[in-house]
Design a protein around this motif. Sequence first.
Motif, PDB file in Angstrom:
ATOM      1  N   UNK A 177       0.837  -1.203   0.000  1.00  0.00           N
ATOM      2  CA  UNK A 177       0.000   0.000   0.000  1.00  0.00           C
ATOM      3  C   UNK A 177       0.873   1.255   0.000  1.00  0.00           C
ATOM      4  N   UNK A 178       1.946   1.261   0.763  1.00  0.00           N
ATOM      5  CA  UNK A 178       2.840   2.424   0.807  1.00  0.00           C
ATOM      6  C   UNK A 178       3.454   2.703  -0.556  1.00  0.00           C
ATOM      7  N   UNK A 179       3.826   1.643  -1.267  1.00  0.00           N
ATOM      8  CA  UNK A 179       4.455   1.823  -2.576  1.00  0.00           C
ATOM      9  C   UNK A 179       3.467   2.360  -3.600  1.00  0.00           C
ATOM     10  N   UNK A 180       2.263   1.775  -3.642  1.00  0.00           N
ATOM     11  CA  UNK A 180       1.295   2.202  -4.657  1.00  0.00           C
ATOM     12  C   UNK A 180       0.647   3.538  -4.304  1.00  0.00           C
ATOM     13  N   UNK A 181       0.823   4.022  -3.073  1.00  0.00           N
ATOM     14  CA  UNK A 181       0.345   5.361  -2.711  1.00  0.00           C
ATOM     15  C   UNK A 181       1.490   6.369  -2.747  1.00  0.00           C
ATOM     16  N   UNK A 182       2.507   6.033  -3.564  1.00  0.00           N
ATOM     17  CA  UNK A 182       3.619   6.944  -3.850  1.00  0.00           C
ATOM     18  C   UNK A 182       4.466   7.243  -2.609  1.00  0.00           C
ATOM     19  N   UNK A 183       4.681   6.213  -1.775  1.00  0.00           N
ATOM     20  CA  UNK A 183       5.567   6.335  -0.617  1.00  0.00           C
ATOM     21  C   UNK A 183       6.576   5.190  -0.645  1.00  0.00           C
ATOM     22  N   UNK A 184       7.371   5.117  -1.742  1.00  0.00           N
ATOM     23  CA  UNK A 184       8.273   3.970  -1.897  1.00  0.00           C
ATOM     24  C   UNK A 184       9.347   3.881  -0.819  1.00  0.00           C
ATOM     25  N   UNK A 185       9.821   5.033  -0.309  1.00  0.00           N
ATOM     26  CA  UNK A 185      10.853   5.003   0.730  1.00  0.00           C
ATOM     27  C   UNK A 185      10.342   4.298   1.990  1.00  0.00           C
ATOM     28  N   UNK A 186       9.126   4.655   2.404  1.00  0.00           N
ATOM     29  CA  UNK A 186       8.541   4.010   3.573  1.00  0.00           C
ATOM     30  C   UNK A 186       8.257   2.535   3.296  1.00  0.00           C
ATOM     31  N   UNK A 187       7.835   2.260   2.054  1.00  0.00           N
ATOM     32  CA  UNK A 187       7.576   0.873   1.684  1.00  0.00           C
ATOM     33  C   UNK A 187       8.835   0.024   1.754  1.00  0.00           C
ATOM     34  N   UNK A 188       9.952   0.584   1.268  1.00  0.00           N
ATOM     35  CA  UNK A 188      11.227  -0.130   1.334  1.00  0.00           C
ATOM     36  C   UNK A 188      11.648  -0.365   2.781  1.00  0.00           C
ATOM     37  N   UNK A 189      11.406   0.635   3.625  1.00  0.00           N
ATOM     38  CA  UNK A 189      11.741   0.506   5.047  1.00  0.00           C
ATOM     39  C   UNK A 189      10.953  -0.636   5.687  1.00  0.00           C
ATOM     40  N   UNK A 190       9.659  -0.735   5.351  1.00  0.00           N
ATOM     41  CA  UNK A 190       8.834  -1.802   5.897  1.00  0.00           C
ATOM     42  C   UNK A 190       9.279  -3.169   5.389  1.00  0.00           C
ATOM     43  N   UNK A 191       9.663  -3.245   4.108  1.00  0.00           N
ATOM     44  CA  UNK A 191      10.135  -4.507   3.546  1.00  0.00           C
ATOM     45  C   UNK A 191      11.409  -4.976   4.240  1.00  0.00           C
ATOM     46  N   UNK A 192      12.322  -4.044   4.495  1.00  0.00           N
ATOM     47  CA  UNK A 192      13.556  -4.401   5.192  1.00  0.00           C
ATOM     48  C   UNK A 192      13.275  -4.824   6.636  1.00  0.00           C
ATOM     49  N   UNK A 193      12.294  -4.171   7.233  1.00  0.00           N
ATOM     50  CA  UNK A 193      11.910  -4.527   8.597  1.00  0.00           C
ATOM     51  C   UNK A 193      11.365  -5.953   8.644  1.00  0.00           C
ATOM     52  N   UNK A 194      10.522  -6.287   7.655  1.00  0.00           N
ATOM     53  CA  UNK A 194       9.963  -7.634   7.574  1.00  0.00           C
ATOM     54  C   UNK A 194      11.076  -8.654   7.345  1.00  0.00           C
ATOM     55  N   UNK A 195      12.004  -8.323   6.437  1.00  0.00           N
ATOM     56  CA  UNK A 195      13.107  -9.236   6.136  1.00  0.00           C
ATOM     57  C   UNK A 195      13.969  -9.491   7.374  1.00  0.00           C
ATOM     58  N   UNK A 196      14.208  -8.441   8.152  1.00  0.00           N
ATOM     59  CA  UNK A 196      15.024  -8.584   9.357  1.00  0.00           C
ATOM     60  C   UNK A 196      14.333  -9.490  10.385  1.00  0.00           C
ATOM     61  N   UNK A 197      13.012  -9.282  10.576  1.00  0.00           N
ATOM     62  CA  UNK A 197      12.282 -10.099  11.550  1.00  0.00           C
ATOM     63  C   UNK A 197      12.161 -11.549  11.094  1.00  0.00           C
ATOM     64  N   UNK A 198      12.107 -11.740   9.770  1.00  0.00           N
ATOM     65  CA  UNK A 198      11.985 -13.097   9.238  1.00  0.00           C
ATOM     66  C   UNK A 198      13.330 -13.796   9.084  1.00  0.00           C
ATOM     67  N   UNK A 199      14.413 -13.082   9.434  1.00  0.00           N
ATOM     68  CA  UNK A 199      15.747 -13.689   9.374  1.00  0.00           C
ATOM     69  C   UNK A 199      16.275 -13.876   7.969  1.00  0.00           C
ATOM     70  N   UNK A 200      15.833 -13.044   7.031  1.00  0.00           N
ATOM     71  CA  UNK A 200      16.316 -13.127   5.645  1.00  0.00           C
ATOM     72  C   UNK A 200      17.633 -12.357   5.532  1.00  0.00           C
ATOM     73  N   UNK A 201      18.728 -13.066   5.236  1.00  0.00           N
ATOM     74  CA  UNK A 201      20.054 -12.452   5.241  1.00  0.00           C
ATOM     75  C   UNK A 201      20.323 -11.582   4.014  1.00  0.00           C
ATOM     76  N   UNK A 202      19.560 -11.765   2.964  1.00  0.00           N
ATOM     77  CA  UNK A 202      19.801 -10.996   1.742  1.00  0.00           C
ATOM     78  C   UNK A 202      18.967  -9.725   1.668  1.00  0.00           C
ATOM     79  N   UNK A 203      18.455  -9.260   2.823  1.00  0.00           N
ATOM     80  CA  UNK A 203      17.610  -8.064   2.823  1.00  0.00           C
ATOM     81  C   UNK A 203      18.391  -6.822   2.400  1.00  0.00           C
ATOM     82  N   UNK A 204      19.733  -6.838   2.601  1.00  0.00           N
ATOM     83  CA  UNK A 204      20.535  -5.684   2.213  1.00  0.00           C
ATOM     84  C   UNK A 204      20.589  -5.488   0.711  1.00  0.00           C
ATOM     85  N   UNK A 205      20.294  -6.550  -0.034  1.00  0.00           N
ATOM     86  CA  UNK A 205      20.300  -6.442  -1.499  1.00  0.00           C
ATOM     87  C   UNK A 205      19.071  -5.713  -2.025  1.00  0.00           C
ATOM     88  N   UNK A 206      18.093  -5.529  -1.155  1.00  0.00           N
ATOM     89  CA  UNK A 206      16.856  -4.871  -1.564  1.00  0.00           C
ATOM     90  C   UNK A 206      17.068  -3.360  -1.589  1.00  0.00           C
TER      91      UNK A 206
END
Length: 443
Positions: A177-206
């Motif tokens: 929703x953040x991305x499609x409402x023209x807030x990609x920076x916040x959307x990227x922040x949320x994606x990285x947050x999810x990746x960190x909590x899920x233990x995804x080590x390649x989140x830095x590549x995003x």
Amino acid sequence: MSFQELLNQVGSLGRFQILQIVFLLLLNAIVVPHIAMENFTAAIPNHRCWVPILDNDTASDNGSRILSQDDLLRISIPLDSNLRPEKCRRFAQPQWHLLHLNGTFSNVSEPDTEPCVDGWVYDRSNFLSTIVTEWDLVCESQALNSVTKFSFMIGLFIGGIICGHLSDRWLSESARWLIVTNKPQKGLKELRKVAHMNGMKNSGDLTMEIVRTSMKAELEAAKTKPSLRDLFHTSILRKRICVLSFMRLFFTVSIFGLAVHLQHLSSNIILLQFLISALAILVSVIGPFVLNHIGRRITYLVLMSLRGIFILIAVFVPQEMQTLRIIMATLAEGISSLCVGVSRLHTNELLPTTLRATAVGVIGFFGNSGSFLSPLFMLLATYYANMPWIFYGGFSIFNAFTVFLLPETKNQPLPDSTHDVGNDWKESRKGKKEDPIIKVTRF
């Protein structure tokens, strides 16, 4: 790359999603029991008028102490049309001659009876105290019982509005929703947050570049800031909002009408509530598999139709057939939770991502209106005892067939903007075939 692939990169079902589900389950576990408790705190026990000769321990006139309780009841309380003691009237004077009559007898004329001027005697075998026994919400005051439920539902309505705003403080916003409402920076922040909590080590590549590339079409559509007016911008979206709003209104009238009046369908409300809870758990487990194979519309049609039929059967069978009444009430209320789930899922999949929160708010307003209107239908029982249940069951059946005014969403493209909804559904299906990586609804 699509958003689904971005989600897979950060973990589509990991610790983050599980914690969100658990948190929402806890919130529902706090709210829902309060609705079910209405069947206990506002239960209407069996009652009759208080009469001195029967209920006053010091009464000994005319040798009444040597008479049995049944004899005293016979000369003190008239019988109704079903040959049961009246709940709201008593004989003005003891009718001693009735002791010498055998078999059935005609009810006395109106001048020989009077209202319960000295109060009521309640059957306390199931409930020692309810708001009905505390405030005498029976007979002429029975309508006030519906008013108390109305007040409770008004509280839920206001609480839903307030908590809807408060939830933004502790619930993570949807990255999509953040991305499609023209807030990609916040959307990227949320994606990285999810990746960190899920233990995804390649989140830095995003990176932002990956996000912009993968959701180029959505970001183009997001350049136009959505507004409430956009809900009615296209004829298709306008139709969906109107149909969904009125469906939700009738739906909640029927759902809450049954949920808070179960005590009218069975004298053993504790057993009934236990059976309903057990069935609801079973249905909730089976439900996703049904949706996966049948789809939203057919599932909703079958469930809501059966629910309405079960309600009507439960109220029209004789009172003596308590087992059948309990079975029908259990089935009707037991599948209600799945009906709610199917309704909300179908609604979310019909609305574009950019306007989903606003649209759900509008539809939810109609739904909440139905919740506090539902107890008021019980006032119709003063004209005909089964009339409220005819509405509760009828609304459920009506809702079942109204779903055909909406398209099926199983395996269909999930709309991101009003442009996607504005296109004809056949065009959407064509677009799905042309672009095999387009996001589709799950199940």
